[in-house]
Write a protein that holds these residues in place. Sequence first.
Motif, PDB file in Angstrom:
ATOM      1  N   HIS A 190       0.816  -1.214   0.000  1.00  0.00           N
ATOM      2  CA  HIS A 190       0.000   0.000   0.000  1.00  0.00           C
ATOM      3  C   HIS A 190       0.851   1.266   0.000  1.00  0.00           C
ATOM      4  O   HIS A 190       0.324   2.373  -0.137  1.00  0.00           O
ATOM      5  CB  HIS A 190      -0.895   0.007   1.250  1.00  0.00           C
ATOM      6  CG  HIS A 190      -0.115   0.117   2.523  1.00  0.00           C
ATOM      7  ND1 HIS A 190       0.710  -0.887   2.998  1.00  0.00           N
ATOM      8  CD2 HIS A 190      -0.014   1.124   3.434  1.00  0.00           C
ATOM      9  CE1 HIS A 190       1.259  -0.516   4.128  1.00  0.00           C
ATOM     10  NE2 HIS A 190       0.840   0.707   4.421  1.00  0.00           N
ATOM     11  N   ARG A 192       2.912   2.524  -2.126  1.00  0.00           N
ATOM     12  CA  ARG A 192       2.827   3.280  -3.372  1.00  0.00           C
ATOM     13  C   ARG A 192       1.548   4.104  -3.427  1.00  0.00           C
ATOM     14  O   ARG A 192       1.542   5.244  -3.894  1.00  0.00           O
ATOM     15  CB  ARG A 192       2.871   2.312  -4.560  1.00  0.00           C
ATOM     16  CG  ARG A 192       4.173   1.536  -4.708  1.00  0.00           C
ATOM     17  CD  ARG A 192       5.295   2.420  -5.191  1.00  0.00           C
ATOM     18  NE  ARG A 192       6.512   1.673  -5.398  1.00  0.00           N
ATOM     19  CZ  ARG A 192       6.948   1.262  -6.580  1.00  0.00           C
ATOM     20  NH1 ARG A 192       6.245   1.554  -7.656  1.00  0.00           N
ATOM     21  NH2 ARG A 192       8.086   0.603  -6.673  1.00  0.00           N
ATOM     22  N   LEU A 193       0.462   3.509  -2.933  1.00  0.00           N
ATOM     23  CA  LEU A 193      -0.809   4.237  -2.935  1.00  0.00           C
ATOM     24  C   LEU A 193      -0.761   5.409  -1.968  1.00  0.00           C
ATOM     25  O   LEU A 193      -1.277   6.510  -2.267  1.00  0.00           O
ATOM     26  CB  LEU A 193      -1.944   3.277  -2.550  1.00  0.00           C
ATOM     27  CG  LEU A 193      -3.365   3.851  -2.612  1.00  0.00           C
ATOM     28  CD1 LEU A 193      -3.698   4.346  -4.006  1.00  0.00           C
ATOM     29  CD2 LEU A 193      -4.386   2.803  -2.163  1.00  0.00           C
ATOM     30  N   ALA A 197      -1.221   9.347  -2.888  1.00  0.00           N
ATOM     31  CA  ALA A 197      -2.208  10.201  -2.232  1.00  0.00           C
ATOM     32  C   ALA A 197      -1.557  11.425  -1.584  1.00  0.00           C
ATOM     33  O   ALA A 197      -2.046  12.563  -1.724  1.00  0.00           O
ATOM     34  CB  ALA A 197      -2.976   9.382  -1.187  1.00  0.00           C
TER      35      ALA A 197
END
Length: 417
Positions: A190, A192-193, A197
């Motif tokens: 997660h 990278r997400l 964001a």
Amino acid sequence: MPTAADQLRRRNLVRMKVSATGLLLVAAATYVLAWRAETAGGAGWVGYLRAAAEAGVVGGLADWFAVTALFRHPLGLPIPHTALIPTRKDALAHNLSDFVGTNFLSEEVVRGRLGRANAAARIGSWLLQRPNAERVVAEMAVAMRSAIGVLRDDDVRAMVEDAVVKRLADVSAGPPLGRLLGQVVAERAHSRLVDLAVDALHKWLRVHREAVLDVVAAQAPVWSPRVLDRRVAARVHSELLRISGEVATDPQHPLRRAVDRFLAQLADDLRHDPGTIARVERIKAQLLARPDLRRAFGDLVAAARALLLDLLEDPSSDLRVRATDALVDLGRRLDDDPAISAKVNAWIGDAVAYVVTNYRDELTRTITDTVERWDGDETSRKIELQVGRDLQFIRINGTVVGALAGLAIHTVTRLLL
């Protein structure tokens, strides 16, 4: 409608019948002439010729009767045990089926033949040639296109609604989502997400400063001075910009660790907390009840179907190129690696042995059913067309061998007298 091959067989059969009958007539004519010459007091060798011709006629007639009796009644006379094929075709079909099943479709025979053939190595050598691999992929593409093309978009949507949507409604979503989220957090997939964001938030804060100031200032009390509200809003914006920048550049920032803890806790709640699981189920039920979501599922599958058909249709598509590469690589491994080749040979042997063991009767039943549907006279004509030419050699041999036997018997008799 007879094929060209059948017409050729028919001509060859007629030619051999004429040859065999002609030889018999020559023997008969020779006997008559020799008999008359011998009766008239001819030379001594005439007796030998007569005996040979006489025995040749007997042998030729006997073999003519035997060959003819297989396919029809000789001279049209209903002699017992003649016209064997037309009258006993069903029994012959059953016997042939049993013979093929016992001697050709037994597990031992099949395994032995496959073991000697080394099918895996042959397949590997064949697949190593890229045109062959492309041909296999092309045939598979045709089969898949035919199977997929049968379904219309409406059928696909109905299938998705009946199978996928109803299946989702029956399956608890919380624990699977929890396990998936837990694995994502454990592998830090997660991150990278989160980076994306935070990066997007930082850029947005820099571009939309006035929007942030307006939102923060609007939350101030009505009695607060306007100038003070703007200063507080500016301070809040600068802090948000600073914090987002630090989070974006520091992989170990406390906010990132807080997100990790939150996601880990959420994953655990999704798997074990009844309240969280119940809330997920309510959300899932609400979503699945929406007709637009059902249509979206169907449209997604229909679009995937159309895309797959396009990829299968195009010989240069990435899908077909990758499939061809995979087959060529498989061929190389089968050709080079004896261990893999042995495993594949074992799989092929097991598969074929299973088929012949469990479906041998069905396979051989095809012979019986096909012959039983034939008319007796038609069966006789079909078989005679295939083997009748060779059987005429029996008639020729019978005439020749009979003549030689008659000559030998006459010679021995004369020597003993």
